[in-house]
Design a protein around this motif. Structure first.
Motif, PDB file in Angstrom:
ATOM      1  N   LEU A 247       0.824  -1.206   0.000  1.00 24.33           N
ATOM      2  CA  LEU A 247       0.000   0.000   0.000  1.00 24.33           C
ATOM      3  C   LEU A 247       0.859   1.257   0.000  1.00 24.33           C
ATOM      4  CD1 LEU A 247      -2.789  -1.039   2.531  1.00 24.33           C
ATOM      5  CD2 LEU A 247      -3.145  -0.462   0.133  1.00 24.33           C
ATOM      6  N   ILE A 248       1.907   1.258   0.804  1.00 21.82           N
ATOM      7  CA  ILE A 248       2.770   2.437   0.883  1.00 21.82           C
ATOM      8  C   ILE A 248       3.547   2.635  -0.415  1.00 21.82           C
ATOM      9  CG2 ILE A 248       4.805   3.384   2.055  1.00 21.82           C
ATOM     10  CD1 ILE A 248       3.640   2.180   4.660  1.00 21.82           C
ATOM     11  N   GLU A 249       3.943   1.548  -1.049  1.00 19.20           N
ATOM     12  CA  GLU A 249       4.646   1.666  -2.329  1.00 19.20           C
ATOM     13  C   GLU A 249       3.760   2.356  -3.368  1.00 19.20           C
ATOM     14  OE1 GLU A 249       6.772  -1.170  -5.738  1.00 19.20           O
ATOM     15  OE2 GLU A 249       5.998  -2.052  -3.890  1.00 19.20           O
ATOM     16  N   LYS A 250       2.484   1.935  -3.451  1.00 13.88           N
ATOM     17  CA  LYS A 250       1.577   2.598  -4.395  1.00 13.88           C
ATOM     18  C   LYS A 250       1.285   4.028  -3.946  1.00 13.88           C
ATOM     19  CE  LYS A 250      -2.945   2.638  -6.602  1.00 13.88           C
ATOM     20  NZ  LYS A 250      -4.246   1.961  -6.834  1.00 13.88           N
ATOM     21  N   GLN A 251       1.113   4.192  -2.648  1.00 17.45           N
ATOM     22  CA  GLN A 251       0.821   5.531  -2.125  1.00 17.45           C
ATOM     23  C   GLN A 251       1.865   6.541  -2.559  1.00 17.45           C
ATOM     24  OE1 GLN A 251       2.706   7.394   1.219  1.00 17.45           O
ATOM     25  NE2 GLN A 251       1.171   6.298   2.408  1.00 17.45           N
ATOM     26  N   LYS A 252       3.127   6.183  -2.452  1.00 21.94           N
ATOM     27  CA  LYS A 252       4.194   7.116  -2.813  1.00 21.94           C
ATOM     28  C   LYS A 252       4.122   7.495  -4.290  1.00 21.94           C
ATOM     29  CE  LYS A 252       7.452   5.665   0.779  1.00 21.94           C
ATOM     30  NZ  LYS A 252       8.743   4.990   1.062  1.00 21.94           N
ATOM     31  N   THR A 253       3.819   6.516  -5.134  1.00 23.82           N
ATOM     32  CA  THR A 253       3.782   6.781  -6.570  1.00 23.82           C
ATOM     33  C   THR A 253       2.547   7.601  -6.954  1.00 23.82           C
ATOM     34  OG1 THR A 253       4.920   4.675  -6.952  1.00 23.82           O
ATOM     35  CG2 THR A 253       3.917   5.732  -8.850  1.00 23.82           C
TER      36      THR A 253
ATOM     37  N   ILE B 160       1.433  23.635  -2.844  1.00 26.31           N
ATOM     38  CA  ILE B 160       1.340  22.441  -2.004  1.00 26.31           C
ATOM     39  C   ILE B 160       2.063  22.722  -0.695  1.00 26.31           C
ATOM     40  CG2 ILE B 160       1.965  20.011  -1.797  1.00 26.31           C
ATOM     41  CD1 ILE B 160       1.790  19.860  -4.877  1.00 26.31           C
ATOM     42  N   ILE B 161       1.321  22.687   0.422  1.00 23.26           N
ATOM     43  CA  ILE B 161       1.923  23.005   1.718  1.00 23.26           C
ATOM     44  C   ILE B 161       2.307  21.749   2.489  1.00 23.26           C
ATOM     45  CG2 ILE B 161       0.706  25.199   1.851  1.00 23.26           C
ATOM     46  CD1 ILE B 161      -1.216  23.905   3.869  1.00 23.26           C
ATOM     47  N   THR B 162       2.062  20.587   1.928  1.00 20.61           N
ATOM     48  CA  THR B 162       2.479  19.336   2.556  1.00 20.61           C
ATOM     49  C   THR B 162       3.952  19.094   2.262  1.00 20.61           C
ATOM     50  OG1 THR B 162       0.259  18.453   2.213  1.00 20.61           O
ATOM     51  CG2 THR B 162       2.005  16.865   2.732  1.00 20.61           C
ATOM     52  N   PRO B 163       4.769  18.844   3.293  1.00 19.95           N
ATOM     53  CA  PRO B 163       6.202  18.607   3.051  1.00 19.95           C
ATOM     54  C   PRO B 163       6.447  17.232   2.442  1.00 19.95           C
ATOM     55  CG  PRO B 163       5.712  18.285   5.364  1.00 19.95           C
ATOM     56  CD  PRO B 163       4.433  18.771   4.727  1.00 19.95           C
ATOM     57  N   THR B 164       7.696  16.936   2.159  1.00 22.07           N
ATOM     58  CA  THR B 164       8.028  15.633   1.571  1.00 22.07           C
ATOM     59  C   THR B 164       7.808  14.497   2.564  1.00 22.07           C
ATOM     60  OG1 THR B 164      10.345  15.998   2.175  1.00 22.07           O
ATOM     61  CG2 THR B 164       9.688  16.602  -0.062  1.00 22.07           C
ATOM     62  N   GLU B 165       7.791  14.800   3.867  1.00 18.91           N
ATOM     63  CA  GLU B 165       7.456  13.791   4.876  1.00 18.91           C
ATOM     64  C   GLU B 165       5.940  13.680   4.910  1.00 18.91           C
ATOM     65  OE1 GLU B 165       9.086  16.653   5.664  1.00 18.91           O
ATOM     66  OE2 GLU B 165      11.158  15.949   5.629  1.00 18.91           O
ATOM     67  N   ARG B 166       5.397  12.778   4.130  1.00 22.49           N
ATOM     68  CA  ARG B 166       3.954  12.755   3.928  1.00 22.49           C
ATOM     69  C   ARG B 166       3.464  11.326   3.730  1.00 22.49           C
ATOM     70  NH1 ARG B 166       4.740  15.412  -2.084  1.00 22.49           N
ATOM     71  NH2 ARG B 166       5.188  13.476  -3.201  1.00 22.49           N
ATOM     72  N   GLY B 167       2.141  11.186   3.815  1.00 16.83           N
ATOM     73  CA  GLY B 167       1.496   9.928   3.487  1.00 16.83           C
ATOM     74  C   GLY B 167       0.643  10.142   2.256  1.00 16.83           C
ATOM     75  N   CYS B 168      -0.667   9.841   2.375  1.00 15.71           N
ATOM     76  CA  CYS B 168      -1.565   9.963   1.221  1.00 15.71           C
ATOM     77  C   CYS B 168      -1.935  11.401   0.895  1.00 15.71           C
ATOM     78  CB  CYS B 168      -2.861   9.195   1.508  1.00 15.71           C
ATOM     79  SG  CYS B 168      -2.715   7.417   1.345  1.00 15.71           S
ATOM     80  N   GLN B 169      -1.844  12.288   1.855  1.00  9.63           N
ATOM     81  CA  GLN B 169      -2.495  13.591   1.709  1.00  9.63           C
ATOM     82  C   GLN B 169      -1.594  14.671   1.128  1.00  9.63           C
ATOM     83  OE1 GLN B 169      -4.649  14.894   5.226  1.00  9.63           O
ATOM     84  NE2 GLN B 169      -4.051  17.023   4.879  1.00  9.63           N
ATOM     85  N   LEU B 170      -2.167  15.466   0.216  1.00  8.75           N
ATOM     86  CA  LEU B 170      -1.581  16.729  -0.219  1.00  8.75           C
ATOM     87  C   LEU B 170      -2.570  17.837   0.117  1.00  8.75           C
ATOM     88  CD1 LEU B 170      -0.066  15.967  -3.757  1.00  8.75           C
ATOM     89  CD2 LEU B 170       1.135  16.098  -1.573  1.00  8.75           C
ATOM     90  N   SER B 171      -2.101  18.835   0.860  1.00 14.13           N
ATOM     91  CA  SER B 171      -2.905  20.019   1.155  1.00 14.13           C
ATOM     92  C   SER B 171      -2.448  21.129   0.226  1.00 14.13           C
ATOM     93  CB  SER B 171      -2.746  20.435   2.616  1.00 14.13           C
ATOM     94  OG  SER B 171      -3.254  19.431   3.482  1.00 14.13           O
ATOM     95  N   VAL B 172      -3.410  21.787  -0.431  1.00 15.79           N
ATOM     96  CA  VAL B 172      -3.074  22.707  -1.514  1.00 15.79           C
ATOM     97  C   VAL B 172      -3.745  24.061  -1.284  1.00 15.79           C
ATOM     98  CG1 VAL B 172      -3.032  23.034  -4.013  1.00 15.79           C
ATOM     99  CG2 VAL B 172      -3.040  20.701  -3.059  1.00 15.79           C
TER     100      VAL B 172
END
Length: 422
Positions: free
Chosen positions: A326-332, A354-366
């Motif tokens: 799941l994490i492998e797909k999540q990153k891509t 994009i205010i989400t840093p590179t230390e992230r999971g599924c979420q991008l905050s924009v």
């Protein structure tokens, strides 16, 4: 990988994605006769199709066995919650005995605070992040007041630097060291709900333990989303809800982690109830509490079986796939979404920050600079289910179980149309 902002490329990614078949395992709302593009798994996950079977089993047993379902159902109710422990242990990096399922998230945090917030005249302060999720703020404030303390003195917030959208680990460590011997507890959100940042939980836990504090984590946005190793990190406790990335249904049961070093102790401060008593002696109705030698000792009452059934159904999916895949797909897929946002940004007058840093999971905050609520409304009306936060931020969470690369491409096209629809 070199991404392309084309439908053909997105479909190629889906064709190569070994998890793409799981998109068919979920129910989707419909807008304009089509499945939505669903970006709000960080608020409420979609319903797995297999959930109905698990709920129907419980309803059938209740109908046909009534009270005897506690012991004679196919999945007896009296130990139903134990079936979740092994699967959840894999998801959060724990031992099964360190896991229990009960109540809801803030209720569990309050109960865990009984055990792990023990203020003294000298050691009474709590460190949390600035603008933690409101429920955590209310919980901490009320706990501090319960002990006769002033939240303004006892609660220490770690702030972001001026002009920055994310916390720096060194600032958190510095604050822990600064509070030092006055620090009773570190309790933070492992993944921030607003900006999607994944904190360095291992390093922060070690720093808190080094100054003699307990360390706990609110993992509402982390469980089922990012790699966790709670046991090896030596966290004292954690709790999480199950209805976000874990797809267990609205307001459903919460999970807890209590490190093994705290298990099997009769003298630990803890609110106690019948269901935390050892199974072997529970029905002897003895007047003295005899705790189960697991995290189940924190249970108070018999668990809500109709809530646990959807959770068990979802955990079956997680067990089939595993967090690593799941994490492998999540990153891509998150990287592809980020690429799409940048590509559309080049084609429109607005600016998407994009205010989400590179230390992230599924979420991008924009940040939608130059846009307002009207763009969010346009997205929703055109089948993109996302989340709006004031003043003009949308949160996008492409959960790998049920989001596709084609969804990311289609979202980009709808976003572009929305900026031009003024």
């Amino acid at each position: 990988m070199t991404f392309q902002n084309t439908l053909e490329f997105a479909q190629q990614l889906d064709a190569a994605d070994q998890l793409s078949k799981y998109k068919q395992e979920f129910h989707y709302p419909q807008v304009n006769g089509s499945d939505v593009i669903y970006f709000t798994g960080n608020s409420l996950g979609l319903q797995p199709k297999r959930t109905q079977k698990y709920v129907d089993e419980v309803m059938k047993d209740w109908r046909e066995l009534a009270v005897e379902g506690h012991f004679y159902a196919e999945k007896p109710w009296w130990d139903y919650h134990e079936r979740l422990a092994e699967g959840l242990a894999k998801v959060v990096g724990a031992q099964p005995k360190e896991i229990s399922v009960m109540n809801t998230l803030t209720v569990n945090l309050h109960l865990l605070m009984v055990s792990f917030y023990r203020p003294t005249a000298k050691r009474f302060k709590i460190i949390c992040e600035e603008k933690a999720f409101p429920s955590d703020q209310y919980m901490l404030q009320s706990q501090v007041r319960f002990h006769g303390l002033d939240p303004k003195e006892a609660i220490v917030e770690v702030k972001k630097r001026d002009g920055e959208h994310a916390w720096r680990t060194e600032d958190i460590i510095q604050k822990i060291d600064e509070v030092g011997e006055e620090l009773a507890l570190v309790l933070m959100g492992g993944v921030n709900y607003y900006n999607g940042q994944v904190l360095d939980m291992q390093t922060i836990t070690a720093a808190g333990k080094a100054v003699g504090a307990f360390v706990g984590w609110d993992l509402a946005h982390a469980v089922g989303n990012v790699k966790l190793n709670l046991h090896d990190w030596n966290a004292d406790f954690a709790s999480w809800c199950s209805y976000k990335y874990m797809n267990s249904g609205p307001g459903n049961a919460s999970g807890i982690f209590v490190h093994e070093k705290h298990l099997g102790k009769k003298d630990i401060p803890r609110f106690e109830g019948w269901w935390g008593n050892k199974k072997e002696t529970r029905f002897l109705m003895k007047p003295e509490f005899d705790p189960i030698a697991s995290a189940d000792a924190w249970q108070l009452s018999n668990p809500p079986i109709l809530s646990l059934a959807p959770y068990l159904a979802s955990l079956e999916l997680f067990d089939e796939v595993g967090m690593d895949a799941l994490i492998e797909k999540q990153k891509t897929i998150v990287a592809y979404l980020e690429f799409i946002l940048h590509e559309i940004d080049k084609q429109v007058d607005s600016t998407f920050e994009i205010i989400t840093p590179t230390e992230r999971g599924c979420q991008l905050s924009v940040f939608l600079h130059g846009e307002g609520r009207a763009l969010f409304d346009y997205l929703m009306e055109n089948g993109v289910i996302t989340d709006w936060r004031e003043p003009n931020v949308i949160r996008l969470a492409p959960a790998p179980f049920y989001c596709s690369y084609e969804d990311m491409y289609r979202f980009g096209q709808i976003l572009k149309q929305g900026t031009q629809n003024k």
